[in-house]
Design a protein around this motif. Structure first.
Motif, PDB file in Angstrom:
ATOM      1  N   TRP A  27      -4.638  36.416 -15.275  1.00  0.00           N
ATOM      2  CA  TRP A  27      -5.308  37.107 -14.493  1.00  0.00           C
ATOM      3  C   TRP A  27      -5.374  38.101 -13.890  1.00  0.00           C
ATOM      4  O   TRP A  27      -5.588  39.244 -14.057  1.00  0.00           O
ATOM      5  CB  TRP A  27      -6.603  36.138 -14.089  1.00  0.00           C
ATOM      6  N   ARG A  28      -4.563  37.535 -13.053  1.00  0.00           N
ATOM      7  CA  ARG A  28      -4.553  38.503 -11.640  1.00  0.00           C
ATOM      8  C   ARG A  28      -3.613  39.953 -12.657  1.00  0.00           C
ATOM      9  O   ARG A  28      -3.086  40.405 -12.053  1.00  0.00           O
ATOM     10  CB  ARG A  28      -2.641  37.529 -10.774  1.00  0.00           C
ATOM     11  N   LEU A  29      -2.176  39.449 -13.039  1.00  0.00           N
ATOM     12  CA  LEU A  29      -1.749  40.498 -13.747  1.00  0.00           C
ATOM     13  C   LEU A  29      -2.441  41.685 -14.428  1.00  0.00           C
ATOM     14  O   LEU A  29      -2.120  42.556 -14.122  1.00  0.00           O
ATOM     15  CB  LEU A  29      -0.231  40.019 -14.598  1.00  0.00           C
ATOM     16  N   LEU A  30      -3.604  40.941 -15.967  1.00  0.00           N
ATOM     17  CA  LEU A  30      -4.228  42.175 -15.814  1.00  0.00           C
ATOM     18  C   LEU A  30      -5.416  43.044 -14.404  1.00  0.00           C
ATOM     19  O   LEU A  30      -5.487  44.369 -14.984  1.00  0.00           O
ATOM     20  CB  LEU A  30      -5.273  41.608 -16.322  1.00  0.00           C
ATOM     21  N   ASN A  31      -5.567  42.131 -13.910  1.00  0.00           N
ATOM     22  CA  ASN A  31      -6.135  43.240 -13.084  1.00  0.00           C
ATOM     23  C   ASN A  31      -5.042  44.024 -11.711  1.00  0.00           C
ATOM     24  O   ASN A  31      -5.170  45.344 -11.765  1.00  0.00           O
ATOM     25  CB  ASN A  31      -6.409  42.336 -11.335  1.00  0.00           C
ATOM     26  N   ALA A  32      -4.407  43.707 -11.840  1.00  0.00           N
ATOM     27  CA  ALA A  32      -3.053  44.442 -10.884  1.00  0.00           C
ATOM     28  C   ALA A  32      -2.155  45.888 -11.910  1.00  0.00           C
ATOM     29  O   ALA A  32      -2.292  46.405 -11.278  1.00  0.00           O
ATOM     30  CB  ALA A  32      -1.480  43.396 -10.689  1.00  0.00           C
ATOM     31  N   LEU A  33      -2.230  45.282 -12.788  1.00  0.00           N
ATOM     32  CA  LEU A  33      -1.823  46.482 -13.335  1.00  0.00           C
ATOM     33  C   LEU A  33      -2.775  47.231 -13.777  1.00  0.00           C
ATOM     34  O   LEU A  33      -2.899  48.328 -14.097  1.00  0.00           O
ATOM     35  CB  LEU A  33      -1.511  45.774 -15.542  1.00  0.00           C
ATOM     36  N   GLN A  34      -4.020  46.887 -14.460  1.00  0.00           N
ATOM     37  CA  GLN A  34      -4.951  48.139 -14.037  1.00  0.00           C
ATOM     38  C   GLN A  34      -5.124  48.718 -12.734  1.00  0.00           C
ATOM     39  O   GLN A  34      -6.280  50.010 -12.952  1.00  0.00           O
ATOM     40  CB  GLN A  34      -6.390  47.296 -14.604  1.00  0.00           C
ATOM     41  N   GLU A  35      -4.777  47.695 -11.810  1.00  0.00           N
ATOM     42  CA  GLU A  35      -5.714  48.928 -10.067  1.00  0.00           C
ATOM     43  C   GLU A  35      -4.427  49.623 -10.537  1.00  0.00           C
ATOM     44  O   GLU A  35      -4.505  50.845  -9.671  1.00  0.00           O
ATOM     45  CB  GLU A  35      -4.864  48.116  -9.164  1.00  0.00           C
ATOM     46  N   VAL A  36      -3.253  50.309 -10.971  1.00  0.00           N
ATOM     47  CA  VAL A  36      -2.521  51.063 -10.702  1.00  0.00           C
ATOM     48  C   VAL A  36      -2.653  52.180 -11.696  1.00  0.00           C
ATOM     49  O   VAL A  36      -1.670  53.404 -11.783  1.00  0.00           O
ATOM     50  CB  VAL A  36      -1.234  50.714 -10.824  1.00  0.00           C
ATOM     51  N   GLY A  37      -3.353  52.284 -12.234  1.00  0.00           N
ATOM     52  CA  GLY A  37      -3.619  53.229 -13.656  1.00  0.00           C
ATOM     53  C   GLY A  37      -2.921  52.420 -14.982  1.00  0.00           C
ATOM     54  O   GLY A  37      -3.060  53.931 -16.123  1.00  0.00           O
TER      55      GLY A  37
ATOM     56  N   THR B 156       3.140  48.468  -5.339  1.00  0.00           N
ATOM     57  CA  THR B 156       3.929  48.900  -4.406  1.00  0.00           C
ATOM     58  C   THR B 156       4.818  49.107  -5.583  1.00  0.00           C
ATOM     59  O   THR B 156       5.515  49.938  -5.237  1.00  0.00           O
ATOM     60  CB  THR B 156       4.724  47.648  -3.451  1.00  0.00           C
ATOM     61  N   LEU B 157       5.331  47.765  -6.311  1.00  0.00           N
ATOM     62  CA  LEU B 157       6.276  48.181  -7.114  1.00  0.00           C
ATOM     63  C   LEU B 157       6.289  49.666  -8.495  1.00  0.00           C
ATOM     64  O   LEU B 157       7.201  49.898  -8.477  1.00  0.00           O
ATOM     65  CB  LEU B 157       6.942  46.943  -8.032  1.00  0.00           C
ATOM     66  N   LEU B 158       4.981  49.145  -9.059  1.00  0.00           N
ATOM     67  CA  LEU B 158       5.189  50.324 -10.659  1.00  0.00           C
ATOM     68  C   LEU B 158       4.557  51.308 -10.022  1.00  0.00           C
ATOM     69  O   LEU B 158       5.381  52.321 -10.469  1.00  0.00           O
ATOM     70  CB  LEU B 158       3.432  48.974 -11.128  1.00  0.00           C
ATOM     71  N   PRO B 159       4.246  51.733  -9.279  1.00  0.00           N
ATOM     72  CA  PRO B 159       4.008  53.350  -8.533  1.00  0.00           C
ATOM     73  C   PRO B 159       5.387  53.833  -8.377  1.00  0.00           C
ATOM     74  O   PRO B 159       6.322  54.470  -8.450  1.00  0.00           O
ATOM     75  CB  PRO B 159       3.244  53.738  -7.595  1.00  0.00           C
ATOM     76  N   ALA B 160       6.141  53.091  -7.161  1.00  0.00           N
ATOM     77  CA  ALA B 160       7.698  53.099  -7.417  1.00  0.00           C
ATOM     78  C   ALA B 160       8.594  52.915  -8.615  1.00  0.00           C
ATOM     79  O   ALA B 160       9.912  54.515  -8.608  1.00  0.00           O
ATOM     80  CB  ALA B 160       7.683  52.394  -6.207  1.00  0.00           C
ATOM     81  N   LEU B 161       7.680  52.456  -9.823  1.00  0.00           N
ATOM     82  CA  LEU B 161       9.223  52.781 -10.948  1.00  0.00           C
ATOM     83  C   LEU B 161       8.753  53.897 -11.467  1.00  0.00           C
ATOM     84  O   LEU B 161       8.788  54.240 -12.640  1.00  0.00           O
ATOM     85  CB  LEU B 161       9.230  51.303 -11.831  1.00  0.00           C
ATOM     86  N   GLY B 162       7.740  54.510 -11.158  1.00  0.00           N
ATOM     87  CA  GLY B 162       6.918  56.332 -11.903  1.00  0.00           C
ATOM     88  C   GLY B 162       5.353  55.606 -13.154  1.00  0.00           C
ATOM     89  O   GLY B 162       6.524  56.164 -14.210  1.00  0.00           O
ATOM     90  N   LEU B 163       6.073  54.221 -12.818  1.00  0.00           N
ATOM     91  CA  LEU B 163       4.585  53.648 -14.374  1.00  0.00           C
ATOM     92  C   LEU B 163       3.251  53.840 -13.998  1.00  0.00           C
ATOM     93  O   LEU B 163       2.680  53.428 -15.296  1.00  0.00           O
ATOM     94  CB  LEU B 163       5.302  51.663 -14.067  1.00  0.00           C
ATOM     95  N   ARG B 164       2.941  54.776 -12.893  1.00  0.00           N
ATOM     96  CA  ARG B 164       1.684  54.229 -12.696  1.00  0.00           C
ATOM     97  C   ARG B 164       1.095  55.259 -14.122  1.00  0.00           C
ATOM     98  O   ARG B 164       1.078  56.561 -14.258  1.00  0.00           O
ATOM     99  CB  ARG B 164       1.512  54.696 -11.552  1.00  0.00           C
ATOM    100  N   GLY B 165       0.101  55.254 -15.055  1.00  0.00           N
ATOM    101  CA  GLY B 165      -0.658  55.257 -15.468  1.00  0.00           C
ATOM    102  C   GLY B 165       0.601  55.208 -17.574  1.00  0.00           C
ATOM    103  O   GLY B 165      -0.110  55.513 -18.331  1.00  0.00           O
ATOM    104  N   ALA B 166       1.251  54.242 -16.742  1.00  0.00           N
ATOM    105  CA  ALA B 166       1.936  54.488 -18.301  1.00  0.00           C
ATOM    106  C   ALA B 166       1.192  53.304 -18.983  1.00  0.00           C
ATOM    107  O   ALA B 166       0.210  52.530 -18.682  1.00  0.00           O
ATOM    108  CB  ALA B 166       3.456  54.049 -18.116  1.00  0.00           C
ATOM    109  N   MET B 167       2.211  53.049 -20.547  1.00  0.00           N
ATOM    110  CA  MET B 167       1.515  51.642 -20.746  1.00  0.00           C
ATOM    111  C   MET B 167       2.670  50.303 -20.952  1.00  0.00           C
ATOM    112  O   MET B 167       3.254  50.547 -21.148  1.00  0.00           O
ATOM    113  CB  MET B 167       2.033  51.903 -22.477  1.00  0.00           C
ATOM    114  N   ALA B 168       1.495  48.792 -20.563  1.00  0.00           N
ATOM    115  CA  ALA B 168       2.239  47.915 -20.516  1.00  0.00           C
ATOM    116  C   ALA B 168       1.951  47.061 -21.720  1.00  0.00           C
ATOM    117  O   ALA B 168       0.791  46.841 -21.986  1.00  0.00           O
ATOM    118  CB  ALA B 168       1.973  47.738 -18.388  1.00  0.00           C
ATOM    119  N   LEU B 169       2.771  47.166 -22.356  1.00  0.00           N
ATOM    120  CA  LEU B 169       2.937  45.697 -23.712  1.00  0.00           C
ATOM    121  C   LEU B 169       2.707  44.216 -23.226  1.00  0.00           C
ATOM    122  O   LEU B 169       3.692  44.050 -22.263  1.00  0.00           O
ATOM    123  CB  LEU B 169       3.682  45.691 -24.556  1.00  0.00           C
ATOM    124  N   VAL B 170       1.822  43.136 -22.714  1.00  0.00           N
ATOM    125  CA  VAL B 170       1.659  41.992 -22.399  1.00  0.00           C
ATOM    126  C   VAL B 170       1.345  40.893 -23.102  1.00  0.00           C
ATOM    127  O   VAL B 170       0.674  41.074 -24.684  1.00  0.00           O
ATOM    128  CB  VAL B 170       0.176  42.210 -21.775  1.00  0.00           C
TER     129      VAL B 170
END
Length: 449
Positions: A183-193, A163-177
């Motif tokens: 494990w949960r975060l990696l999956n959630a980041l990939q789910e929103v592309g 819900t959060l990441l697309p709202a901030l315009g981050l769908r498809g953007a690059m995340a540095l981790v």
């Protein structure tokens, strides 16, 4: 459906019903599970109750949700058969680490009686109370207070991030981790592309901050994901110097910081007061947390703190159905200090368990693997010395008191193939020692006669 004689929540009964269907689903090859509406109709419970049960199973890695298709059973043995609490660094629920379920149930029963006398309460009362309590727990100073409207609740971590990441315009953007990453975060980041770039660790297991500086300079990073204080699965506490250096690297850059606060309460000692959130621009800050550590599987809710108005609008549109009474009970549990008393005991128990596991691991397997004792959590991050030992370890530990999570789960770029995260799932030492002896026999180099 109501309550069972054991005073369990209605969603726990739904959870157990779904568990009872898993074997039939595997045998028949029909891995699709009932829809929310169909199960609510059959079991005569609310949609929110069914959603909570599914959210817990998904959090445990035992089911997956496919957009527009529904829920499906995971068939990977490591996921389908093992308790998913280990994925978050928590001990198994069957262990001696009893979470404050009884106190939560007591509050819920009391609130239900009060609301009956008042002819019901407003539907939003539970959310408002819980948001207020969470905001107060995170407010450190008068200059940058957190408000109830800055706290956004969801049924689990994945739902919150989706819900959060697309709202901030981050769908498809690059995340540095920070790597290895939850494990949960990696999956959630990939789910929103999102494209995931990992900050490597140096020879001492600490983040390579020089490499991070180059990545921030050379790559179009829009989101940085860092642990609040405890990095999992290694169970390593961030140093103050490390956090100050990261804050300096982020200063003035047009990006978001997502501070992962999911595991902070699992530090063996009291969590440090200084956090990365105290050193960065509060307007570009997102704090991700969960009630798992404080209330366990009874409340798998997650939340994010953000001052961005679009985040609030996105959660309002999403309109998660979370039981108001349960949220009020959680607010009482947090505000009365009962969870803080529980956490003090939890940390002591966790440390004893991990000290014992590390000692036995060293005694029985120390010749063939390396590890550093964790400073928090319920996992030990080990590196196998021999090629192929990871697969052997997973095979021999399947179904035992020691769960082996493959290291490549914690990386999207092919790292950690020689690593395992080990979780002690039971509470009695004998099954653990038996599992460690099996592990030692499996990974010891063969000597030809």
């Amino acid at each position: 459906m109501g309550r069972s004689p054991s005073d369990e929540f209605a969603y726990q009964a739904v959870y157990r019903y779904l568990e009872s269907q898993f074997d039939n689903a595997r045998r028949s090859g029909q891995l699709r599970l009932p829809s929310l509406r169909a199960l609510a109709r059959v079991l005569r419970v609310s949609l929110g109750t069914v959603q909570t049960a599914y959210a817990l199973l998904e959090h445990e890695g035992r089911v997956v949700s496919v957009p527009k298709s529904g829920y499906f059973l995971r068939v990977d043995d490591q996921l389908a058969d093992g308790p998913g609490a280990a994925l978050s660094g928590m001990p198994a629920q069957g262990s001696a680490l009893k979470l404050p379920q009884r106190a939560l149930l007591t509050h819920e029963r009391r609130l239900a009686r009060q609301q009956t006398r008042r002819w019901g309460a407003a539907a939003g009362a539970g959310s408002e109370q819980l948001q207020n309590v969470v905001a107060k727990r995170y407010t450190r100073c008068c200059e940058h207070p957190w408000r109830a409207e800055d706290v956004h609740l969801g049924p689990d971590v994945r739902a919150v991030l989706e819900t959060l990441l697309p709202a901030l315009g981050l769908r498809g953007a690059m995340a540095l981790v920070a790597s290895p990453c939850c494990w949960r975060l990696l999956n959630a980041l990939q789910e929103v592309g999102m494209r995931v770039l990992e900050v490597p660790s140096d020879a001492y297991g600490q983040l390579d901050l020089a490499a991070m500086a180059r990545q921030l300079r050379d790559e179009p990073v829009r989101l940085v994901v860092m642990p609040s204080c405890l990095g999992m699965p290694q169970g390593r506490l961030s140093t103050q110097q490390e956090q100050r250096t990261i804050a300096e690297l982020l200063a003035g850059r047009p990006l978001w910081l997502l501070e992962n606060d999911l595991d902070s309460e699992l530090c063996f000692s009291t969590p440090p007061k200084l956090r990365l959130r105290d050193l960065v621009d509060p307007q570009r800050l997102l704090i991700l947390g969960s009630l798992w550590a404080t209330a366990g599987a009874e409340a798998p809710y997650a939340y994010v703190l953000s001052r961005h108005a679009e985040a609030g609008r996105a959660f309002t549109r999403r309109a998660f159905e979370l039981a108001p009474l349960r949220q009020q009970a959680l607010a009482c549990l947090l505000s009365k200090g009962e969870t803080d008393a529980h956490l003090r005991g939890l940390r002591g128990d966790l440390q004893w368990r991990m000290d014992y596991l590390c000692q036995q691991l060293w005694n029985l397997c120390g010749e063939w693997l390396t590890f550093e004792p964790p400073e928090g959590g319920g996992l030990v991050w080990v590196r196998m010395r021999e090629p192929g030992a990871v697969r052997q370890a997973q095979a021999v530990l399947a179904g035992s008191a020691l769960q082996a999570l493959p290291g490549d789960w914690f990386s999207v770029q092919g790292g950690y193939s020689q690593w395992l995260a080990l979780a002690w799932l039971g509470e009695h030492p004998d099954p653990l020692n038996e599992a460690l002896q099996r592990l030692a026999r499996a990974i010891a180099p063969r000597v030809d006669g």
